[in-house]
Scaffold this motif. Structure first.
Motif, PDB file in Angstrom:
ATOM      1  N   HIS A  29       0.982  -1.190   0.372  1.00  0.00           N
ATOM      2  CA  HIS A  29       0.073   0.027  -0.136  1.00  0.00           C
ATOM      3  C   HIS A  29       0.841   1.293  -0.047  1.00  0.00           C
ATOM      4  O   HIS A  29       0.394   2.370   0.302  1.00  0.00           O
ATOM      5  N   PHE A  30       2.085   1.194  -0.476  1.00  0.00           N
ATOM      6  CA  PHE A  30       2.933   2.137  -0.260  1.00  0.00           C
ATOM      7  C   PHE A  30       3.059   3.205  -1.445  1.00  0.00           C
ATOM      8  O   PHE A  30       3.391   4.281  -1.419  1.00  0.00           O
ATOM      9  N   LEU A  31       2.295   2.829  -2.468  1.00  0.00           N
ATOM     10  CA  LEU A  31       2.276   3.873  -3.641  1.00  0.00           C
ATOM     11  C   LEU A  31       1.688   5.016  -3.677  1.00  0.00           C
ATOM     12  O   LEU A  31       1.635   5.927  -4.352  1.00  0.00           O
ATOM     13  N   SER A  32       0.629   5.082  -2.572  1.00  0.00           N
ATOM     14  CA  SER A  32      -0.155   6.069  -2.227  1.00  0.00           C
ATOM     15  C   SER A  32       0.529   7.095  -1.198  1.00  0.00           C
ATOM     16  O   SER A  32      -0.305   7.982  -0.702  1.00  0.00           O
ATOM     17  N   THR A  33       1.731   6.810  -0.865  1.00  0.00           N
ATOM     18  CA  THR A  33       2.553   7.379   0.097  1.00  0.00           C
ATOM     19  C   THR A  33       3.639   8.420  -0.499  1.00  0.00           C
ATOM     20  O   THR A  33       3.803   8.281  -1.731  1.00  0.00           O
ATOM     21  N   LEU A  34       4.249   9.152   0.212  1.00  0.00           N
ATOM     22  CA  LEU A  34       5.373   9.637  -0.019  1.00  0.00           C
ATOM     23  C   LEU A  34       6.499   8.684  -0.876  1.00  0.00           C
ATOM     24  O   LEU A  34       7.174   9.282  -1.890  1.00  0.00           O
ATOM     25  N   TRP A  35       6.678   7.746  -0.217  1.00  0.00           N
ATOM     26  CA  TRP A  35       7.689   6.845  -0.958  1.00  0.00           C
ATOM     27  C   TRP A  35       7.416   6.245  -2.263  1.00  0.00           C
ATOM     28  O   TRP A  35       8.149   5.929  -2.972  1.00  0.00           O
ATOM     29  N   GLY A  36       6.002   6.004  -2.249  1.00  0.00           N
ATOM     30  CA  GLY A  36       5.409   5.660  -3.727  1.00  0.00           C
ATOM     31  C   GLY A  36       5.563   6.663  -4.603  1.00  0.00           C
ATOM     32  O   GLY A  36       5.899   6.473  -6.025  1.00  0.00           O
ATOM     33  N   VAL A  37       5.403   8.047  -4.335  1.00  0.00           N
ATOM     34  CA  VAL A  37       5.745   8.982  -5.501  1.00  0.00           C
ATOM     35  C   VAL A  37       7.346   9.031  -5.794  1.00  0.00           C
ATOM     36  O   VAL A  37       7.511   9.330  -6.788  1.00  0.00           O
ATOM     37  N   LEU A  38       8.064   9.007  -4.657  1.00  0.00           N
ATOM     38  CA  LEU A  38       9.379   8.825  -5.189  1.00  0.00           C
ATOM     39  C   LEU A  38       9.730   7.835  -5.974  1.00  0.00           C
ATOM     40  O   LEU A  38      10.463   7.931  -6.926  1.00  0.00           O
ATOM     41  N   LEU A  39       9.207   6.609  -5.772  1.00  0.00           N
ATOM     42  CA  LEU A  39       9.399   5.564  -6.528  1.00  0.00           C
ATOM     43  C   LEU A  39       9.075   5.684  -7.864  1.00  0.00           C
ATOM     44  O   LEU A  39       9.786   5.509  -8.881  1.00  0.00           O
ATOM     45  N   ALA A  40       7.916   6.391  -7.990  1.00  0.00           N
ATOM     46  CA  ALA A  40       7.302   6.736  -9.456  1.00  0.00           C
ATOM     47  C   ALA A  40       8.020   7.544 -10.238  1.00  0.00           C
ATOM     48  O   ALA A  40       8.523   7.458 -11.447  1.00  0.00           O
ATOM     49  N   GLU A  41       8.617   8.496  -9.408  1.00  0.00           N
ATOM     50  CA  GLU A  41       9.443   9.672 -10.227  1.00  0.00           C
ATOM     51  C   GLU A  41      10.889   9.078 -10.340  1.00  0.00           C
ATOM     52  O   GLU A  41      11.379   9.513 -11.697  1.00  0.00           O
ATOM     53  N   ILE A  42      11.563   8.167  -9.753  1.00  0.00           N
ATOM     54  CA  ILE A  42      12.740   7.523 -10.089  1.00  0.00           C
ATOM     55  C   ILE A  42      12.562   6.633 -11.298  1.00  0.00           C
ATOM     56  O   ILE A  42      13.370   6.851 -12.307  1.00  0.00           O
ATOM     57  N   THR A  43      11.521   6.089 -11.410  1.00  0.00           N
ATOM     58  CA  THR A  43      11.442   5.177 -12.471  1.00  0.00           C
ATOM     59  C   THR A  43      11.094   5.918 -13.512  1.00  0.00           C
ATOM     60  O   THR A  43      11.551   5.549 -14.716  1.00  0.00           O
ATOM     61  N   TYR A  44      10.293   6.947 -13.788  1.00  0.00           N
ATOM     62  CA  TYR A  44      10.175   7.842 -14.851  1.00  0.00           C
ATOM     63  C   TYR A  44      11.443   8.451 -15.364  1.00  0.00           C
ATOM     64  O   TYR A  44      11.557   8.861 -16.496  1.00  0.00           O
ATOM     65  N   PHE A  45      12.140   9.360 -14.243  1.00  0.00           N
ATOM     66  CA  PHE A  45      12.984  10.236 -14.707  1.00  0.00           C
ATOM     67  C   PHE A  45      14.562   9.581 -14.923  1.00  0.00           C
ATOM     68  O   PHE A  45      15.534  10.192 -15.319  1.00  0.00           O
ATOM     69  N   THR A  46      14.719   8.538 -14.619  1.00  0.00           N
ATOM     70  CA  THR A  46      15.991   7.587 -14.826  1.00  0.00           C
ATOM     71  C   THR A  46      16.575   7.755 -16.243  1.00  0.00           C
ATOM     72  O   THR A  46      17.662   7.846 -16.429  1.00  0.00           O
ATOM     73  N   PRO A  47      15.625   7.452 -17.075  1.00  0.00           N
ATOM     74  CA  PRO A  47      16.400   7.581 -18.637  1.00  0.00           C
ATOM     75  C   PRO A  47      16.875   9.109 -18.931  1.00  0.00           C
ATOM     76  O   PRO A  47      17.507   9.038 -19.803  1.00  0.00           O
ATOM     77  N   PHE A  48      16.069   9.855 -18.126  1.00  0.00           N
ATOM     78  CA  PHE A  48      16.874  11.474 -18.462  1.00  0.00           C
ATOM     79  C   PHE A  48      18.170  11.565 -17.914  1.00  0.00           C
ATOM     80  O   PHE A  48      18.945  12.554 -18.515  1.00  0.00           O
ATOM     81  N   VAL A  49      18.668  10.562 -17.110  1.00  0.00           N
ATOM     82  CA  VAL A  49      19.983  10.602 -16.913  1.00  0.00           C
ATOM     83  C   VAL A  49      20.917   9.541 -17.665  1.00  0.00           C
ATOM     84  O   VAL A  49      21.790   9.844 -18.239  1.00  0.00           O
ATOM     85  N   MET A  50      20.135   8.441 -18.177  1.00  0.00           N
ATOM     86  CA  MET A  50      20.776   7.516 -18.732  1.00  0.00           C
ATOM     87  C   MET A  50      21.385   7.884 -20.175  1.00  0.00           C
ATOM     88  O   MET A  50      22.447   7.616 -20.799  1.00  0.00           O
ATOM     89  N   ARG A  51      20.555   8.873 -20.685  1.00  0.00           N
ATOM     90  CA  ARG A  51      20.608   9.211 -22.436  1.00  0.00           C
ATOM     91  C   ARG A  51      21.972  10.081 -22.408  1.00  0.00           C
ATOM     92  O   ARG A  51      22.837   9.759 -23.253  1.00  0.00           O
ATOM     93  N   PRO A  52      22.424  11.188 -21.533  1.00  0.00           N
ATOM     94  CA  PRO A  52      23.422  11.778 -21.683  1.00  0.00           C
ATOM     95  C   PRO A  52      24.794  10.751 -21.132  1.00  0.00           C
ATOM     96  O   PRO A  52      25.844  10.793 -21.664  1.00  0.00           O
TER      97      PRO A  52
END
Length: 325
Positions: free
Chosen positions: A190-213
């Motif tokens: 049930h962590f996805l609706s918490t602060l840690w869930g938001v953090l996990l979702a942002e890391i999942t989405y924004f990691t490719p923006f670091v991988m590309r360069p």
């Protein structure tokens, strides 16, 4: 006989042969057909031509400038003006004092900064490890994975959040498997609706923006350095630390700065996770403007968000320029 020949030749020359034409002088050529040299342009003529060029450039620049002013600067100016002119009256800075004194604004600001910094740090670590594997560990499909990263950059953020909801949501796959195996009435995820869930979702989405360069920087790395280091007996961890990491620092800085700016203004991920207790600056703007109809307070928060975003974007531009991105 010779005298007769000489006498016969002399009249022939007098009767028919014309005298050799006089060599034509350059002045004669010029008089007969060539155009006169153009007069050198005076300083006044040069100034007139330059003035006409400047006028033409201004005419070409006018349409995009008008679009920028009417489509962006004018609405932005209205937001700033509204923040200084509360609807209920009062001083120009009353709305700012009220917003800055509220605990909701301080909590939203702290949550926004915490999420942005935490997501950036997570993206840097995860992106560096994944880029290392793709670039230096040969495995089937590595090139296809690298191409998929470019495609992933075009995905909207809520799409990744929706996928996480299918897996870790209250009625997601993970909880479904848990209840099927254990027979429990409810799953543990049930962590996805918490602060840690938001953090996990942002890391999942924004990691490719670091991988590309990073992948672009690794493609320019001289593999001879790695071979020499390995030939001298250096272990992989030492090669990464002393050879690869120094070359990757500019790309890491550029990618991290970009992720920090984007996380600061992220709205869709927080909204789609359903984290009701997580309020960031964009969520606070939405709540003040749409739910409470307090437009002055919403504009104040928006101005603060713009100032922070522009400052971080300036940092990103400086880092990108130094990194050559």
């Amino acid at each position: 006989m010779a005298e007769v020949t000489r006498r016969a030749a002399a009249p022939a020359q007098d009767r028919g042969s014309a005298p050799d034409p006089a060599p034509q002088t350059p002045a004669g050529l010029k008089d007969r057909g060539s155009a006169p040299d153009p007069a050198p342009q005076t300083p006044a003529g040069l100034e007139s031509a330059q003035a006409e060029g400047r006028t033409g450039r201004w005419l070409w620049a006018l349409p995009p400038v008008l679009v920028l002013v009417l489509g962006f600067l004018y609405p932005l100016g209205l937001v700033v003006q509204q923040s200084f002119t509360p609807e209920g009256g009062g001083g120009a800075f009353d709305a700012y004092r009220s917003v800055f004194a509220s605990s909701a604004f301080r909590e939203a600001l702290g949550t926004t900064v915490w999420l942005a910094v935490g997501a950036t740090a997570g993206c840097l670590v995860l992106g560096f490890v994944l880029a290392l594997i793709i670039a230096f560990v040969p495995f089937p499909g590595a090139r296809a994975v690298a191409k998929f990263i470019d495609v992933f950059l075009s995905f909207p953020s809520f799409l990744v959040t929706l996928a996480l909801l299918f897996i870790y949501g209250t009625v997601g796959m993970a909880n479904g498997v848990w209840t099927d195996v254990t027979g429990a009435a409810d799953g543990p995820f049930h962590f996805l609706s918490t602060l840690w869930g938001v953090l996990l979702a942002e890391i999942t989405y924004f990691t490719p923006f670091v991988m590309r360069p990073l992948l672009a920087a690794f493609s320019q790395l001289d593999t001879a350095q790695l071979e020499v280091a390995a030939g001298l007996g250096a272990r992989p961890a030492r090669i990464v630390r002393q050879v690869i990491l120094p070359e990757a620092l500019p790309a890491l800085a550029a990618g991290g700065s970009l992720v920090l700016v984007m996380c600061l203004n992220e709205f869709g991920i927080v909204l789609f996770t359903g984290a009701k207790d997580v309020t960031t600056l964009p969520m606070l703007i939405y709540g003040k403007a749409i739910l409470e109809s307090d437009y002055a307070a919403a504009c104040v928060v928006a101005v603060v968000n713009i100032v922070i975003s522009v400052g971080l974007f300036g940092l990103y531009r400086v880092v990108s320029k130094r990194a050559g991105a």
